[in-house]
Design an enzyme around this catalytic site. Structure first.
Site, PDB file in Angstrom:
ATOM      1  N   SER A   8      -2.045  -4.756 -14.423  1.00  8.14           N
ATOM      2  CA  SER A   8      -2.260  -4.536 -12.999  1.00  8.14           C
ATOM      3  C   SER A   8      -0.953  -4.291 -12.267  1.00  8.14           C
ATOM      4  O   SER A   8       0.115  -4.741 -12.689  1.00  8.14           O
ATOM      5  CB  SER A   8      -2.963  -5.766 -12.398  1.00  8.14           C
ATOM      6  OG  SER A   8      -3.169  -5.610 -11.005  1.00  8.14           O
ATOM      7  N   GLY A   9      -1.082  -3.591 -11.140  1.00 14.63           N
ATOM      8  CA  GLY A   9       0.026  -3.434 -10.220  1.00 14.63           C
ATOM      9  C   GLY A   9       0.085  -4.548  -9.203  1.00 14.63           C
ATOM     10  O   GLY A   9       0.946  -4.547  -8.321  1.00 14.63           O
ATOM     11  N   ASP A  10      -0.822  -5.509  -9.314  1.00 18.52           N
ATOM     12  CA  ASP A  10      -0.844  -6.676  -8.428  1.00 18.52           C
ATOM     13  C   ASP A  10      -1.309  -7.862  -9.267  1.00 18.52           C
ATOM     14  O   ASP A  10      -1.191  -7.841 -10.491  1.00 18.52           O
ATOM     15  CB  ASP A  10      -1.757  -6.405  -7.229  1.00 18.52           C
ATOM     16  CG  ASP A  10      -1.331  -7.160  -5.968  1.00 18.52           C
ATOM     17  OD1 ASP A  10      -1.108  -8.375  -6.065  1.00 18.52           O
ATOM     18  OD2 ASP A  10      -1.219  -6.538  -4.906  1.00 18.52           O
ATOM     19  N   ASP A  11      -1.831  -8.894  -8.635  1.00 17.00           N
ATOM     20  CA  ASP A  11      -2.286 -10.055  -9.383  1.00 17.00           C
ATOM     21  C   ASP A  11      -3.421  -9.677 -10.337  1.00 17.00           C
ATOM     22  O   ASP A  11      -4.320  -8.909  -9.977  1.00 17.00           O
ATOM     23  CB  ASP A  11      -2.777 -11.132  -8.421  1.00 17.00           C
ATOM     24  CG  ASP A  11      -1.723 -11.513  -7.390  1.00 17.00           C
ATOM     25  OD1 ASP A  11      -0.553 -11.720  -7.781  1.00 17.00           O
ATOM     26  OD2 ASP A  11      -2.074 -11.583  -6.200  1.00 17.00           O
ATOM     27  N   SER A  28       1.524  -8.107 -15.638  1.00 22.07           N
ATOM     28  CA  SER A  28       1.751  -7.719 -14.246  1.00 22.07           C
ATOM     29  C   SER A  28       3.197  -8.031 -13.874  1.00 22.07           C
ATOM     30  O   SER A  28       3.495  -9.112 -13.381  1.00 22.07           O
ATOM     31  CB  SER A  28       0.779  -8.452 -13.311  1.00 22.07           C
ATOM     32  OG  SER A  28       0.957  -7.993 -11.982  1.00 22.07           O
TER      33      SER A  28
END
Length: 922
Positions: free
Chosen positions: A705-708, A739
């Site tokens: 992911s690019g976030d959590d 991540s």
């Protein structure tokens, strides 16, 4: 049949089955591990008549006592039963430190889900072996090599399996010696089986291998992306092999197919051939998803690759060779690649690597021919292709068809760099080079026959009086719901999958005008199908089958008592036409959109006030084609908040399982057995967001992911406080996360409705900013309490423990600065972390400290770039036990104890199975 292996296995339907190597027409059996009235099932090529537990032989699972003699004694004793039905050795819960041990024939090594085999870092426990005859020298040093942790040679009928138990090679010891040039022998592999057949390796997690790993089926293999030569799987001089359903993060190639090195490989003369690789997911920023070579001097032939995914990986299926290699790479077939954030899509190199010694034959030229790629979708690519053959020895017979490549902003002007190659292409974007001319519309070949290795059947076996219970399905928002195992039938073939309920009625998307060409919009087809099928909700419900194809669509709404089932070769593609995305008002618990003050686009798959909904499949794919939305986000061109991939609101009895979600415009949602992939630089692409949910399970998911990877939420400031819907009774198990700039699991920061009773077990993160993080701020109100985390394996982390009391923005200036969050009862235990920069950064709120923090049994190995202040603590209070390195004064050591973890089961865990059928589909 002779073979040297470093390999993976197979899954059919909802239960992961098996992978077998080097054996023809072998039955696969379903085995049961029983204790009292409870049975645990697993699949194996053969069951065993005799059983024993490692503790019967003096094993001690404290993570400190050596168990080398216990393993050796157990296997020697159980080897006596090889001719009497064979034997299985059970590794129970615990941490079992050991040096290498050798396996025996007609034998199963079974790891409980809470078992961890730890490789010893005492070199005297590692026997020395001569160099491989096909290589002539070691890869790390000219001399011999250390024996692999789990080793076997000239064996028949061996199974290494479990319930996703872990084998930890503790490779940092060996990597450090490699980087310092202190190795006199080549590092050990994790698992190595030589000159053997009927080998199965399945349903394990392998982490931190000193060098290469070996696996067959349903494996998770994790090594830091900067670890040296840690190939995930090395099929080396193997015949008849399957590698399926594996998830690999590696510091080298995820799969490296080999057959010997220069004159030694030519003389040894054992090719790798008849190799099947399916449903592989790879992360390897500096190497290939699949490399053919460079040690290919014995030959590589008949390799069949299908349905593979790579993200943040240097290249896809790469060919590596050189003058002096000899041998061949031919009859290579690749179909169905989904790639994101790649340097190269196609890469062939004729000048790769070194030689074992000066005696190589410069006239030994490799024969590279019959290389076929088709059905490729790639985004965020720097170079489309770099194809470099050998002067006077070109790579020929290259075929590339049906390829769509979206180049990145950092793209190179010369997209196709081709020298000394020859072939043809069809329907490839961007345009190819002159050496690979477009030749009209066609598909590159892919074999229709089945290899002998694919002929497997199932039966059921049992082990008496041992451990275990298998968790099968994960559901969301429903209490005491039975889970059904459903069957999809196509004339001669049955496919089974688990679901909370089966359906009486069925239909296929094509019945409603669906066209799976990847270009025609199917929004109306989905809407019409669901509208029609909703009429039978009260008559047993209905299921809509999405068959093989690429099904472009805008947003559509689900209905109750409904199943959406994706065939393994089905891809739902999200439309990039904004007119196909309805607009919705802001969420009442948030007060505004996250991307813009106004409303939001409807999610791709949406539902509200529903009961009994299943979204599942055979690891079919839902592709949000998020690059369109990410680009608008980065350019500040959004007037509404981006859509989610899947969003179900105010509903219960919801199951989402056995799918691959890629490139979500914003957040994803999932429950069980999902692979979720988004570029690590994509904005706000949380993997899973349980938001104001009660009774939820998230299990067996792989997320990049690019976030959590998981973000637990419950509303934002005054809007969340007023809405008053907490997230509570949440179970998260067997999660694997990548991540680099965010958390594996974040609690908050939008937690104003409260977060309570979160139970997290057996989770793994690699190259991730932090593990289980708490995020909040003044003005949030609400609470985060009764959080229980047990069993984290972490590698290459910035922070192990991170709590932040000053996180983020507010929806508007009307938030209440007196609304302070209550953070209390936060428990972490049984944590192993390597290559860490900071052990902890715990920052509460002045006059509102975070209290009741408990941390026990934690081992943290800091990196060379470690910070001097390892525990940075302010406005927190709690206790610790057996934590390394030492904690801060606000979290004093209080003797030996375990932080609490609940023993009771939540209602969401009460599931049972039945079998359903779906007739005459596909």
């Amino acid at each position: 049949m002779s073979q040297t292996m470093k390999l993976c296995s197979q899954v059919i339907g909802a239960i992961s089955l098996v992978l077998i190597l080097g054996s023809l027409n072998v039955k696969v059996v379903e085995c049961k591990v029983g204790r009292g009235l409870k049975n645990t099932e697993y699949y194996a090529i053969n069951c065993r008549k005799h059983s024993a537990v490692l503790t019967d032989f003096g094993g001690v699972g404290d993570g400190k006592t050596s168990n080398t003699k216990a393993f050796q004694s157990a296997i020697r004793k159980l080897g006596q039963y090889a001719s009497d039905g064979g034997a299985q050795l059970i590794v129970p819960p615990g941490k079992w430190l050991t040096g290498p041990f050798n396996l025996t024939s007609h034998f199963t090594l079974f790891l409980h889900k809470d078992a961890v085999i730890l490789a010893s870092q005492v070199e005297s426990e590692w026997p020395q072996l001569p160099v491989l005859p096909s290589y002539g020298r070691g890869r790390d040093a000219p001399g011999g090599r250390f024996s692999s942790l789990i080793f076997g040679t000239h064996l028949t009928d061996v199974v290494i399996t479990g319930h996703n138990g872990t084998i930890d090679g503790q490779g940092s010891y060996w990597w450090d010696k490699f980087h310092k040039n202190q190795l006199n022998l080549t590092r050990p592999y994790m698992i190595e089986i030589m000159y053997s057949d009927q080998i199965q390796i399945s349903n394990l997690t392998l982490v931190n291998s000193p060098s290469c790993n070996i696996t067959i089926k349903g494996l998770t293999i994790l090594a830091p992306v900067d670890s040296p030569n840690t190939d995930g799987i090395d099929p080396d001089s193997c015949t008849n092999t399957r590698i399926e359903d594996c998830y690999i993060v590696s510091g080298d190639d995820c799969v490296a197919v080999k057959s010997g090195w220069d004159e030694y490989g030519i003389k040894f003369g054992k090719p790798t051939q008849h190799l099947v690789i399916r449903r592989l997911t790879c992360i390897s920023p500096d190497s290939a998803m699949i490399a053919l070579g460079s040690e290919m001097s014995g030959g590589i032939q008949d390799v069949r690759v299908e349905d593979i995914t790579a993200i943040n990986t240097q290249s896809a299926v790469r060919i590596k060779t050189a003058v002096g290699r000899g041998g061949y790479v031919k009859d290579i077939f690749v179909k169905g690649m989904t790639l994101s954030t790649m340097k190269y899509v196609f890469w062939m190199t004729g000048s790769y690597g070194s030689h074992p010694d000066p005696a190589f034959d410069p006239k030994a030229l490799p024969n590279i021919t019959g290389i076929n790629y088709r059905d490729v979708v790639a985004t965020n690519v720097t170079y489309s292709a770099k194809l470099e053959g050998i002067s006077n020895d070109p790579f020929t017979g290259i075929c590339i068809s049906n390829v769509s490549i979206q180049v990145s902003e950092q793209k190179k002007k010369l997209q196709w760099n081709c020298t000394d190659v020859a072939g043809v292409t069809s329907n490839v974007t961007p345009n190819t080079c002159q050496l690979l001319p477009e030749k009209g519309k066609f598909d590159c070949p892919f074999p229709n026959d089945k290899l002998s290795i694919e002929n497997v059947q199932l039966k059921t076996c049992s082990i008496k009086k041992v451990i275990g219970v298998i968790s099968l399905v994960l559901m969301l928002g429903s209490l005491n719901v039975k889970v059904a195992q459903c069957r999809v039938a196509s004339k001669l073939v049955n496919i089974e999958y688990p679901a909370i309920n089966c359906r009486k009625h069925s239909a296929v998307l094509t019945d409603f005008g669906g066209v799976g060409d990847g270009k025609t919009s199917n929004t109306k087809a989905f809407q019409s199908a669901i509208s029609k099928l909703s009429r039978v909700a009260s008559d047993g419900g209905a299921q809509l089958i999405v068959p093989p194809g690429k099904w472009l669509t805008g947003s559509f709404n689900l209905t109750s008592h409904f199943t959406l089932f994706l065939h393994k070769d089905a891809v739902i593609l999200a439309s990039q036409d904004e007119s196909e995305w309805p607009q919705l008002p802001v969420l009442p618990s948030y007060g505004r959109g996250r991307d813009a003050p106004g409303g939001r686009f409807s999610s791709l798959i949406f539902g509200t006030h529903l009961t009994d909904v299943v979204i599942t499949g055979q690891n079919g794919t839902i592709d949000g084609q998020g690059s369109y939305w990410w680009d608008k986000f980065h350019k500040n061109q959004l007037n509404l908040t981006r859509p989610y991939m899947i969003e179900i609101m105010y509903s219960d009895q919801i199951q989402i399982s056995n799918l691959t979600l890629v490139n979500s415009p914003s957040c994803n949602i999932t429950i069980k057995g999902l692979t979720i992939l988004a570029p690590v630089d994509s904005p706000n692409t949380d993997g899973i967001d349980p938001d104001s949910c009660t009774n939820t399970r998230i299990e067996d998911c792989y997320i990049v992911s690019g976030d959590d990877c998981v973000a637990v939420k419950s509303g934002w400031d005054e809007y969340g406080i007023k809405f008053g819907k907490p997230t509570q009774h949440l179970v998260i198990r067997r999660l694997t996360c990548i991540s680099p700039d965010s958390a594996m699991i974040a609690l908050g920061s939008e937690m104003s409705g409260g977060i309570q009773d979160v139970r997290v077990e057996d989770i793994t993160a690699i190259n991730t900013q932090s593990a289980v993080r708490i995020k909040t701020a003044v003005g949030r109100g609400g609470y985060v309490k009764d959080i229980f985390v047990k069993g984290m394996t972490l590698s290459t982390m910035k922070y192990v423990f991170w709590m932040t009391g000053s996180y983020g923005s507010h929806p508007d200036p009307a938030f209440d600065p007196k609304a302070l969050p209550n953070i209390t009862g936060i428990n972490y235990r049984d944590v192993v972390a390597t290559n860490v920069t900071y052990s902890a950064k715990l920052e509460g709120i002045s006059n509102d400290p975070f209290t009741g923090i408990c941390i026990s049994n934690v081992s943290i190995q800091v990196s060379e770039q470690k910070k001097k202040l390892q525990w940075n603590c302010t406005d927190v209070a709690g206790v610790t036990s057996n934590v390394t390195p030492n904690t801060c004064q606000l979290l004093p050591e209080k003797g030996k104890f375990d932080c609490p973890f609940p023993n009771d089961k939540l209602s969401i865990e009460n599931v049972q199975l039945k079998t359903c059928s779906l007739q005459n589909v596909f």
